[in-house]
Scaffold this motif. Structure first.
Motif, short mmCIF file in Angstrom:
data_model
loop_
_atom_site.label_atom_id
_atom_site.label_comp_id
_atom_site.label_asym_id
_atom_site.label_seq_id
_atom_site.Cartn_x
_atom_site.Cartn_y
_atom_site.Cartn_z
N GLY A 117 33.63 49.92 48.19
CA GLY A 117 34.72 49.93 47.22
C GLY A 117 34.55 48.85 46.16
N ALA A 118 34.75 49.24 44.89
CA ALA A 118 34.53 48.32 43.77
C ALA A 118 35.40 47.07 43.88
N ASP A 119 36.67 47.22 44.21
CA ASP A 119 37.57 46.06 44.26
C ASP A 119 37.12 45.05 45.31
N LYS A 120 36.75 45.53 46.49
CA LYS A 120 36.31 44.63 47.56
C LYS A 120 34.97 43.98 47.21
N ILE A 121 34.11 44.73 46.54
CA ILE A 121 32.81 44.18 46.14
C ILE A 121 33.00 43.06 45.13
N VAL A 122 33.82 43.30 44.11
CA VAL A 122 34.06 42.27 43.09
C VAL A 122 34.70 41.03 43.72
N LYS A 123 35.62 41.23 44.65
CA LYS A 123 36.25 40.11 45.34
C LYS A 123 35.21 39.28 46.09
N LYS A 124 34.26 39.97 46.75
CA LYS A 124 33.20 39.25 47.46
C LYS A 124 32.26 38.54 46.49
N GLU A 125 31.97 39.17 45.35
CA GLU A 125 31.14 38.51 44.33
C GLU A 125 31.76 37.18 43.91
N ILE A 126 33.05 37.21 43.63
CA ILE A 126 33.75 36.02 43.18
C ILE A 126 33.76 34.96 44.29
N GLU A 127 33.92 35.41 45.53
CA GLU A 127 33.89 34.48 46.67
C GLU A 127 32.53 33.79 46.76
N ILE A 128 31.46 34.55 46.60
CA ILE A 128 30.10 33.99 46.66
C ILE A 128 29.89 32.99 45.53
N ASN A 146 36.75 46.40 34.21
CA ASN A 146 37.55 45.17 34.34
C ASN A 146 36.85 44.09 35.16
N GLU A 147 35.56 44.25 35.44
CA GLU A 147 34.87 43.25 36.25
C GLU A 147 34.43 42.04 35.45
N ILE A 148 34.03 42.25 34.19
CA ILE A 148 33.44 41.16 33.40
C ILE A 148 34.41 39.99 33.26
N GLU A 149 35.68 40.28 32.99
CA GLU A 149 36.65 39.19 32.83
C GLU A 149 36.77 38.37 34.10
N GLN A 150 36.79 39.03 35.25
CA GLN A 150 36.90 38.31 36.52
C GLN A 150 35.67 37.45 36.78
N LEU A 151 34.48 38.00 36.49
CA LEU A 151 33.25 37.23 36.69
C LEU A 151 33.17 36.05 35.72
N ASN A 152 33.59 36.27 34.47
CA ASN A 152 33.59 35.17 33.50
C ASN A 152 34.45 34.01 33.99
N ALA A 154 35.28 33.25 37.11
CA ALA A 154 34.65 32.61 38.26
C ALA A 154 33.43 31.80 37.84
N LEU A 155 32.61 32.37 36.96
CA LEU A 155 31.39 31.68 36.54
C LEU A 155 31.71 30.43 35.71
N ASN A 156 32.72 30.50 34.87
CA ASN A 156 33.08 29.33 34.08
C ASN A 156 33.49 28.17 34.98
N LYS A 157 34.21 28.46 36.07
CA LYS A 157 34.59 27.40 37.01
C LYS A 157 33.36 26.76 37.63
N SER A 158 32.38 27.60 38.01
CA SER A 158 31.16 27.07 38.62
C SER A 158 30.34 26.27 37.62
N LEU A 159 30.26 26.76 36.38
CA LEU A 159 29.48 26.07 35.36
C LEU A 159 30.08 24.71 35.03
N ILE A 182 27.72 44.72 28.77
CA ILE A 182 27.52 43.66 29.77
C ILE A 182 27.09 42.36 29.11
N SER A 183 25.95 42.37 28.38
CA SER A 183 25.44 41.14 27.76
C SER A 183 26.45 40.52 26.81
N LYS A 184 27.05 41.36 25.98
CA LYS A 184 28.05 40.87 25.03
C LYS A 184 29.24 40.27 25.77
N GLY A 185 29.65 40.91 26.86
CA GLY A 185 30.80 40.42 27.62
C GLY A 185 30.55 39.09 28.30
N LEU A 186 29.27 38.80 28.62
CA LEU A 186 28.93 37.54 29.29
C LEU A 186 28.45 36.48 28.32
#
Length: 259
Positions: A117-128, A146-152, A154-159, A182-186
């Protein structure tokens, strides 16, 4: 008295009787033990003990005299202190449980799990991503809606914590009929991003210790998100090998660069 309010007061450390006595006193502002007992339902045999406990916990004040008078401490002061205390306790508990959890995952007899499931996968990505202490290697041939905003986020916090990130991303993909850049969104991330039309697969590697591969069926170039599967892997030797391969590919002159 609403049971939900009493339950909230219990969360703040009060007993059932203490919660009822406190709510009763709040309606008086100042009252005697007998008045509080009669309106709260707390037995007279228990009321003095209950009121002493409330005073000790800082919820009420006692004024000497005959009879003793009890005054409620302003609720905003009590609730603010309790919020701070509860948050500190939750943060401490979360930190301890996360440490136990993260230390035990690699010791599992089979540290590989399937996630559907996409939602559970994205949640695990953010956890990792949130567990990263040194490095993140990410390859993304597709994204969910709607995944790019969530990854951005999470990644900004790590960076900001100084994590070194490398990202290889496809220019775009189509998921469930929607085009995702994808590239533009990141592109706003403060790390190096290389663009290449990689296959419909995603990988997130954390500290060379943990990774997840994400696959999805596609039809005529369109990703079908409901078929997505994530393979979460903590075999450190395997993960380290994949990370080294990633770094090798990174050095190849195949990509466009975005900063």
């Amino acid at each position: 008295m609403k049971q939900a309010t009493i339950n909230a007061l219990k969360t703040m450390g009060l007993t059932e009787y203490e919660s009822k006595a406190y709510l009763s006193l709040a309606s008086f502002i100042s009252a005697t033990a007998l008045e509080i007992s009669e309106t709260s339902g707390v037995p007279q045999s228990k009321i003095y003990e209950v009121l002493r406990s409330l005073a000790k916990k800082g919820f009420i004040e006692i004024t000497r005299g005959k009879p003793l008078k009890y005054s409620v401490v302003p609720p905003q002061d009590i609730f603010e202190k309790s919020r701070i205390k509860i948050k500190e306790e939750l943060d401490e508990a979360e930190s301890e449980v996360k440490t136990i959890y993260e230390n035990q995952i690699p010791k599992s007899q089979a540290p590989i799990w399937l996630i559907y499931g996409a939602d559970k996968i994205v949640k695990k990505e953010i956890e990792i991503i949130g567990r990263a202490k040194n490095s993140l290697h990410i390859a993304s041939g597709f994204m969910f809606q709607n995944e790019i905003e969530q990854l951005n986020n999470a990644l900004n916090k790590s960076l900001r914590k100084g994590i070194q990130a490398r990202i290889i991303a496809a220019p775009y993909n189509i998921t469930d009929g929607e085009k995702i850049d994808i590239s533009k969104g990141l592109n706003g991330l403060d790390c190096e991003i290389k663009t290449f039309q990689i296959p419909f697969i995603k990988a997130i590697i954390r500290d060379k210790k943990e990774m997840m591969l994400i696959f999805s069926k596609f039809n005529d170039g369109v990703v079908i998100s409901q078929t997505a599967i994530g393979v979460w892997n903590q075999y450190s030797e395997f993960v380290e090998t994949i990370a080294d391969l990633y770094n090798l590919v990174w050095t190849m002159n195949l990509f466009k660069h975005y900063y």
